[in-house]
Design an enzyme around this catalytic site. Structure first.
Site, PDB file in Angstrom:
ATOM      1  N   GLY A   1       0.838  -1.192   0.000  1.00 17.24           N
ATOM      2  CA  GLY A   1       0.000   0.000   0.000  1.00 17.24           C
ATOM      3  C   GLY A   1       0.866   1.232   0.000  1.00 17.24           C
ATOM      4  N   ASN A   2       0.292   2.345  -0.392  1.00 19.18           N
ATOM      5  CA  ASN A   2       1.056   3.595  -0.392  1.00 19.18           C
ATOM      6  C   ASN A   2       0.111   4.783  -0.372  1.00 19.18           C
ATOM      7  OD1 ASN A   2       0.472   3.828  -3.425  1.00 19.18           O
ATOM      8  ND2 ASN A   2       1.747   2.006  -3.361  1.00 19.18           N
TER       9      ASN A   2
ATOM     10  N   SER B   1       9.514   2.933  -1.924  1.00 19.45           N
ATOM     11  CA  SER B   1       9.115   1.598  -2.377  1.00 19.45           C
ATOM     12  C   SER B   1       9.618   0.503  -1.437  1.00 19.45           C
ATOM     13  CB  SER B   1       9.687   1.378  -3.781  1.00 19.45           C
ATOM     14  OG  SER B   1       9.286   0.134  -4.279  1.00 19.45           O
ATOM     15  N   GLY B   2       8.718  -0.405  -1.066  1.00 19.75           N
ATOM     16  CA  GLY B   2       9.116  -1.645  -0.404  1.00 19.75           C
ATOM     17  C   GLY B   2       9.697  -1.538   0.991  1.00 19.75           C
TER      18      GLY B   2
ATOM     19  N   SER C   1       7.591   4.906  -4.303  1.00 22.83           N
ATOM     20  CA  SER C   1       6.673   3.785  -4.540  1.00 22.83           C
ATOM     21  C   SER C   1       6.632   3.412  -6.015  1.00 22.83           C
ATOM     22  CB  SER C   1       5.277   4.196  -4.079  1.00 22.83           C
ATOM     23  OG  SER C   1       4.316   3.330  -4.645  1.00 22.83           O
ATOM     24  N   SER C   2       6.547   2.115  -6.292  1.00 23.04           N
ATOM     25  CA  SER C   2       6.463   1.672  -7.690  1.00 23.04           C
ATOM     26  C   SER C   2       5.176   2.183  -8.350  1.00 23.04           C
ATOM     27  CB  SER C   2       6.542   0.149  -7.758  1.00 23.04           C
ATOM     28  OG  SER C   2       5.589  -0.414  -6.895  1.00 23.04           O
ATOM     29  N   ASP C   3       4.193   2.591  -7.558  1.00 24.38           N
ATOM     30  CA  ASP C   3       2.932   3.105  -8.107  1.00 24.38           C
ATOM     31  C   ASP C   3       2.951   4.624  -8.313  1.00 24.38           C
ATOM     32  OD1 ASP C   3       1.586   0.582  -8.148  1.00 24.38           O
ATOM     33  OD2 ASP C   3       1.408   0.710  -5.979  1.00 24.38           O
TER      34      ASP C   3
ATOM     35  N   HIS D   1      -3.383   3.873  -2.236  1.00 28.31           N
ATOM     36  CA  HIS D   1      -3.561   2.570  -2.882  1.00 28.31           C
ATOM     37  C   HIS D   1      -3.331   1.485  -1.841  1.00 28.31           C
ATOM     38  CE1 HIS D   1      -3.485  -0.731  -5.579  1.00 28.31           C
ATOM     39  NE2 HIS D   1      -2.179  -0.928  -5.528  1.00 28.31           N
TER      40      HIS D   1
ATOM     41  N   HIS E   1      -4.151  -3.034  -1.010  1.00 25.50           N
ATOM     42  CA  HIS E   1      -4.674  -4.313  -1.498  1.00 25.50           C
ATOM     43  C   HIS E   1      -5.598  -4.881  -0.428  1.00 25.50           C
ATOM     44  CE1 HIS E   1      -2.076  -5.304  -5.167  1.00 25.50           C
ATOM     45  NE2 HIS E   1      -1.884  -4.029  -4.891  1.00 25.50           N
TER      46      HIS E   1
ATOM     47  N   ASP F   1     -23.104   7.642   2.481  1.00 23.71           N
ATOM     48  CA  ASP F   1     -22.485   8.695   3.293  1.00 23.71           C
ATOM     49  C   ASP F   1     -21.171   9.192   2.685  1.00 23.71           C
ATOM     50  OD1 ASP F   1     -24.394   8.942   5.279  1.00 23.71           O
ATOM     51  OD2 ASP F   1     -23.465   7.449   6.589  1.00 23.71           O
TER      52      ASP F   1
ATOM     53  N   HIS G   1      -6.811  -5.993  -9.897  1.00 26.31           N
ATOM     54  CA  HIS G   1      -5.757  -5.391  -9.107  1.00 26.31           C
ATOM     55  C   HIS G   1      -6.294  -4.965  -7.732  1.00 26.31           C
ATOM     56  CE1 HIS G   1      -2.212  -2.274  -9.033  1.00 26.31           C
ATOM     57  NE2 HIS G   1      -2.373  -2.908  -7.899  1.00 26.31           N
TER      58      HIS G   1
ATOM     59  N   TYR H   1     -24.463  17.267   8.848  1.00 27.44           N
ATOM     60  CA  TYR H   1     -23.924  16.228   9.721  1.00 27.44           C
ATOM     61  C   TYR H   1     -22.700  16.753  10.460  1.00 27.44           C
ATOM     62  CZ  TYR H   1     -21.794  11.791  11.064  1.00 27.44           C
ATOM     63  OH  TYR H   1     -21.236  10.753  11.764  1.00 27.44           O
TER      64      TYR H   1
HETATM   65 ZN    ZN Z   1      -1.176  -2.597  -6.192  1.00 29.55          ZN
END
Ligand code: ZN
Length: 242
Positions: free
Chosen positions: A27-28, A44-45, A73-75, A94, A96, A119, A170, A228
């Site tokens: 995730g990132n 990344s990683g 990040s690779s994304d 992002h 998973h 909501d 994905h 709200y």
């Molecule tokens: Zn991913």
């Protein structure tokens, strides 16, 4: 450089394991400074327990690292495309997370089935088309951004009103005005996906909410007439939805 934003992005990244929406390093989170034209993203990683605010990487709008010792990040290119094409967003997340990924893998949108959904998301959370072989083999991460943008354009969805997507085969991307809010949306998305999964197991009927209930719950929290919570003046989604 951008020390406050680095801290904010670091804290938002650290929320992912706490909220149970990330496994290992899957995730990132990033956040953008629109004035500077720079965004800050997780390296990344790197395991979350080893992460420090100063490890956050500063990237420009061409995807070049401006500051930071580690690879971003690779994304990163997916985040970049979303910042360029969705000009009002301030952060991208992002993950998973399992329930959202289940729908992405099944190629199913998250239909609006109840008020928990309404909501936060003003309508179904769309699922993209699968990336083609060519899109995967060249500029994969950038093309992941493009398939998201295409989905919103083709389906006429306002990315501020529905701040999430499921990339087919994905997983989820969410966004928002700031990193913390975008992470909260990532958690809400996963909770809604879990509820949606169970609701769909219990019926074969059409259980989508009616438009008037969707309107009621969404506009209770968003826009000029939101009522709200305690501080409606700070309602952060703008008054221009549809
Ligand atoms: Zn991913």
């Amino acid at each position: 450089m951008l020390e406050a934003l680095k801290q904010e992005v670091y804290e938002a990244n650290m929320m992912l394991p706490k909220l149970g929406i990330v496994t290992f390093t899957w995730g990132n989170v990033s956040g953008i400074d629109r004035k500077e034209g720079l965004f800050v993203i997780k390296p990344s990683g790197v395991p979350y327990e080893d992460l420090k605010p100063e490890d956050m990487v500063v990237v420009d709008m061409n995807g070049h690292v401006v500051e930071g010792d580690m690879n971003p990040s690779s994304d990163t290119m997916t985040h970049l495309v979303l910042y360029k094409e969705f000009p009002t967003i301030g952060a991208v997340v992002h993950t998973h997370s399992s329930w959202a990924v289940s729908f992405a893998e099944a190629g199913l949108p998250l239909e609006a089935l109840g008020t928990t959904h309404a909501d936060t998301f003003f309508g179904d959370v769309p699922v993209t088309e699968a990336l083609t072989k060519e899109e995967i083999e060249s500029a994969y991460e950038e093309n992941t951004g493009h398939v998201i943008v295409r989905t919103f354009k083709d389906q006429g969805i306002d990315p501020e009103a529905v701040p999430a997507v499921l990339v087919k085969q994905h997983g989820p991307f969410t966004w928002g005005p700031n990193p913390k809010k975008a992470v909260e949306t990532a958690k809400i998305l996963d909770v809604v996906a879990e509820m949606n999964y169970h609701a769909l197991q219990l019926t074969r009927g059409d259980i989508r909410v009616p438009q008037y209930l969707l309107d009621k719950h969404y506009y209770r929290k968003h826009g000029a007439n939101a009522y709200y919570g305690q501080n409606n003046a700070k309602s952060n989604s703008g008054a221009t939805h549809r």
